[in-house]
Design a protein around this motif. Structure first.
Motif, PDB file in Angstrom:
ATOM      1  N   SER A   1      20.722  26.217  53.421  1.00  0.00           N
ATOM      2  CA  SER A   1      20.576  24.766  53.320  1.00  0.00           C
ATOM      3  C   SER A   1      19.129  24.394  53.032  1.00  0.00           C
ATOM      4  O   SER A   1      18.216  25.089  53.457  1.00  0.00           O
ATOM      5  CB  SER A   1      21.038  24.125  54.627  1.00  0.00           C
ATOM      6  N   ILE A   2      18.937  23.307  52.293  1.00  0.00           N
ATOM      7  CA  ILE A   2      17.576  22.904  51.949  1.00  0.00           C
ATOM      8  C   ILE A   2      17.319  21.465  52.397  1.00  0.00           C
ATOM      9  O   ILE A   2      18.217  20.618  52.347  1.00  0.00           O
ATOM     10  CB  ILE A   2      17.321  23.072  50.421  1.00  0.00           C
TER      11      ILE A   2
ATOM     12  N   GLN B   1      20.033  12.604  45.249  1.00  0.00           N
ATOM     13  CA  GLN B   1      21.301  12.440  45.957  1.00  0.00           C
ATOM     14  C   GLN B   1      22.267  13.563  45.588  1.00  0.00           C
ATOM     15  O   GLN B   1      22.979  14.088  46.445  1.00  0.00           O
ATOM     16  CB  GLN B   1      21.922  11.080  45.578  1.00  0.00           C
TER      17      GLN B   1
ATOM     18  N   ALA C   1      21.053  16.741  47.234  1.00  0.00           N
ATOM     19  CA  ALA C   1      21.350  16.752  48.665  1.00  0.00           C
ATOM     20  C   ALA C   1      22.827  17.067  48.889  1.00  0.00           C
ATOM     21  O   ALA C   1      23.172  17.857  49.773  1.00  0.00           O
ATOM     22  CB  ALA C   1      20.987  15.398  49.283  1.00  0.00           C
TER      23      ALA C   1
ATOM     24  N   ASN D   1      16.270  12.298  50.914  1.00  0.00           N
ATOM     25  CA  ASN D   1      17.553  12.215  50.200  1.00  0.00           C
ATOM     26  C   ASN D   1      18.745  12.007  51.119  1.00  0.00           C
ATOM     27  O   ASN D   1      19.807  12.577  50.917  1.00  0.00           O
ATOM     28  CB  ASN D   1      17.788  13.468  49.346  1.00  0.00           C
ATOM     29  N   LEU D   2      18.561  11.171  52.135  1.00  0.00           N
ATOM     30  CA  LEU D   2      19.727  10.773  52.930  1.00  0.00           C
ATOM     31  C   LEU D   2      20.624   9.906  52.062  1.00  0.00           C
ATOM     32  O   LEU D   2      20.164   9.294  51.103  1.00  0.00           O
ATOM     33  CB  LEU D   2      19.283   9.993  54.175  1.00  0.00           C
TER      34      LEU D   2
ATOM     35  N   ARG E   1      14.215  26.146  45.563  1.00  0.00           N
ATOM     36  CA  ARG E   1      15.408  25.693  44.841  1.00  0.00           C
ATOM     37  C   ARG E   1      16.154  26.839  44.183  1.00  0.00           C
ATOM     38  O   ARG E   1      17.375  26.792  44.063  1.00  0.00           O
ATOM     39  CB  ARG E   1      15.023  24.661  43.789  1.00  0.00           C
TER      40      ARG E   1
ATOM     41  N   PHE F   1      14.652  18.240  51.746  1.00  0.00           N
ATOM     42  CA  PHE F   1      13.744  17.837  50.675  1.00  0.00           C
ATOM     43  C   PHE F   1      12.591  16.975  51.174  1.00  0.00           C
ATOM     44  O   PHE F   1      12.692  16.298  52.203  1.00  0.00           O
ATOM     45  CB  PHE F   1      14.520  17.038  49.618  1.00  0.00           C
TER      46      PHE F   1
ATOM     47  N   SER G   1      23.428  20.697  48.162  1.00  0.00           N
ATOM     48  CA  SER G   1      22.858  21.607  49.153  1.00  0.00           C
ATOM     49  C   SER G   1      23.672  21.582  50.446  1.00  0.00           C
ATOM     50  O   SER G   1      23.500  22.439  51.303  1.00  0.00           O
ATOM     51  CB  SER G   1      21.394  21.273  49.427  1.00  0.00           C
TER      52      SER G   1
END
Lengths: 273, 243
Positions: free
Chosen positions: B83-84, A168, A171, B90-91, B48, B86, A174
């Motif tokens: 932007s990445i 989390q 995210a 990972n919402l 990353r 995953f 990012s």
């Protein structure tokens, strides 16, 4: 529950309650204890007060406990969050504060609250350090509760923040969110939801510990019962105070359990993702 | 074509283990590059490192001519451009699908809500999830969640999109819909660096394929060259294992 099980459990409950009551009723000095702790006349006077005999109404005094814990709860929530946040911050410049926060929580979770109460309630005024030494006892009492309980609540928050998966945070980062935004928008909303039951648990303790502040001469429910006891040589006031605390804490305890059960069901239902 | 981002001789160690052993990659505007290689070969770590979620031990990362290892660089600003997405989506579970997509543009970029909302709805429309906008992520299937995660990154209008094995956590029946979206993006000119185990997808979509092995680039070239005439024995061995 089946019919037979219901009947069996009702019978066993009745039997056990009956045995306990019988034990205290038949105790050699039972009548005496009942007079001292459960006297109906004293019960009524304790509840309503008697100004002509300088006796407090415990119900009125209990208002002090109620507003104290309501005020302290809010302050504890804010202060505890600050402590937890500091402790988890990774900014190098905040390193001394991070250490200070760790020491703070260790120290104040480790000292019995009554000792902190003495230190703050008698020590701070004794210093004669101007404004800060000239506050009312109730201010020192509230400060003590906030100081001590913030340490507990900070740990609860910290556990909650640690329970949010690292993905989390990644995210959020990012997406270009700053550390503060990540905390405020992503970590905290999830962390707080996870720790509401333990937070409420600490609040139940906080409510009860407002009974300790009488040692500073503040007339709250417990202190009022104490006054009655020493003037009338009857301790029914303590029973009254206990019942008042129960009236406040039991709904909160039930509500906490309800939340825990609900959360458990939610996790079991949605645990797959 | 101008270079958007490049890794220059990047080295990264976790303890004693050197995960990246001098990696150099350039990514040009509108280019789609697929990173292939076994698990543990360093694909994820490289991605990353590129958007500064990991710090590198040696080498440099250069974004549009600017070195990102410069101490004065604010990583949060960099990540708005790189932007990445995953493997594990990972919402944000406490936000609706729409709020997930809007969070970055509204909070990080400080753009007006109304404008961002219109764009977000368009993006959700594009992946066929506009009518689910107000639901929470756990109501969606894995494939739908991953597509939302991709769209969440796109909402930032990044210069580069990094994708870290975005189909590896999905049920096989749901992989197609995510790859279709990526194919669509590739045709639309999105610059992408994609770590993947989907060889057919790489063959069809990539402009260039890079094979990573033990933290080093063993071979790099067009999909035809890598898949049909691998020059290195390690590449051939890997491809024969996955096919």
């Amino acid at each position: 529950m089946g019919r037979r099980a219901a009947v069996a459990s009702s019978l066993s409950s009745a039997l056990i309650v009956g045995l306990v009551v019988w034990f205290f009723w038949r105790a050699p000095n039972g009548a005496n204890v009942r007079h001292f702790f459960l006297d109906p006349h004293s019960f009524w006077i304790n509840l309503t007060g008697d100004p002509s005999r300088s006796l407090f109404s415990i119900l009125r005094c209990f208002e002090t406990n109620v507003w104290m814990f309501m005020l302290c709860e809010v302050l504890v929530l804010i202060f505890g969050l600050g402590l937890a946040w500091l402790r988890l911050s990774r900014t190098p410049i905040l390193a001394p504060l991070r250490v200070a926060s760790a020491i703070y929580t260790d120290v104040f979770r480790g000292i019995p609250i009554i000792l902190v109460l003495f230190a703050v309630g008698y020590g701070v005024p004794g210093m004669q350090a101007g404004w800060i030494s000239q506050r009312t006892p109730i201010t020192y009492a509230c400060a003590t509760l906030v100081i001590t309980y913030s340490a507990y609540v900070a740990e609860v928050y910290r556990a909650g923040m640690n329970s949010v998966p690292n993905g989390q945070v990644m995210a959020a980062k990012s997406l270009g969110l700053s550390d503060v935004q990540t905390m405020r928008r992503v970590i905290l909303p999830q962390a707080i939801r996870n720790v509401i039951p333990p937070l409420l648990n600490d609040f139940i303790s906080l409510q009860k510990d407002t009974a300790l502040v009488g040692t500073l001469g503040i007339v709250e429910a417990n202190q009022a019962a104490h006054v009655f006891g020493s003037m009338e040589f009857n301790y029914t006031g303590y029973t009254v105070a206990a019942l008042l605390f129960l009236a406040l804490t039991i709904p909160m305890t039930r509500y906490t359990d309800h939340l825990i059960a609900k959360d458990r069901r939610r996790r079991l239902a949605g645990g797959a993702a | 074509m101008s270079t958007v981002i490049s890794a220059q001789n990047v080295r990264k160690r976790f303890g004693d283990h050197e995960v990246l052993r001098g990696i150099s990659v350039d990514l040009a505007e509108h280019e789609v590059v697929c990173l292939i290689g076994a698990s543990g070969s360093g694909k994820s770590t490289l991605l990353r490192c590129l958007n500064l979620l990991e710090t590198i031990d040696e080498g440099d990362i250069v974004f549009r001519g600017q070195s990102l290892t410069d101490a004065r660089i604010d990583p949060n600003l960099v990540r708005r451009h790189i932007s990445i997405v995953f493997q594990a989506f990972n919402l944000f579970p406490h936000l609706s699908v729409l709020d997930n997509v809007m969070l970055g543009p509204v909070r990080a970029l400080g753009r007006p809500r109304d404008e961002v909302k219109a764009e977000a709805m368009q993006l959700l429309e594009r992946i066929g999830l506009a009518q689910r906008a107000l639901e929470f992520p756990d109501r969606l299937s894995g494939g739908q969640q991953q597509r939302v995660a991709i769209v969440r990154s796109l909402a930032m209008k990044p210069d580069v999109l990094l994708l870290d094995e975005v189909t590896s956590a999905l049920d096989p029946t749901l992989v197609g819909e995510v790859l279709d979206l990526l194919t669509d993006l590739a045709r639309g000119g999105t610059t992408m660096l994609i770590a993947t185990h989907e060889m057919n997808f790489a063959r069809n979509v990539a402009d260039r394929v890079i094979f990573l092995h033990d933290g080093e680039i063993v071979e790099s070239g067009t999909p035809q060259q890598i898949f049909d005439q691998p020059r290195d024995a390690a590449t051939a061995a890997f491809l024969s294992r996955v096919n």
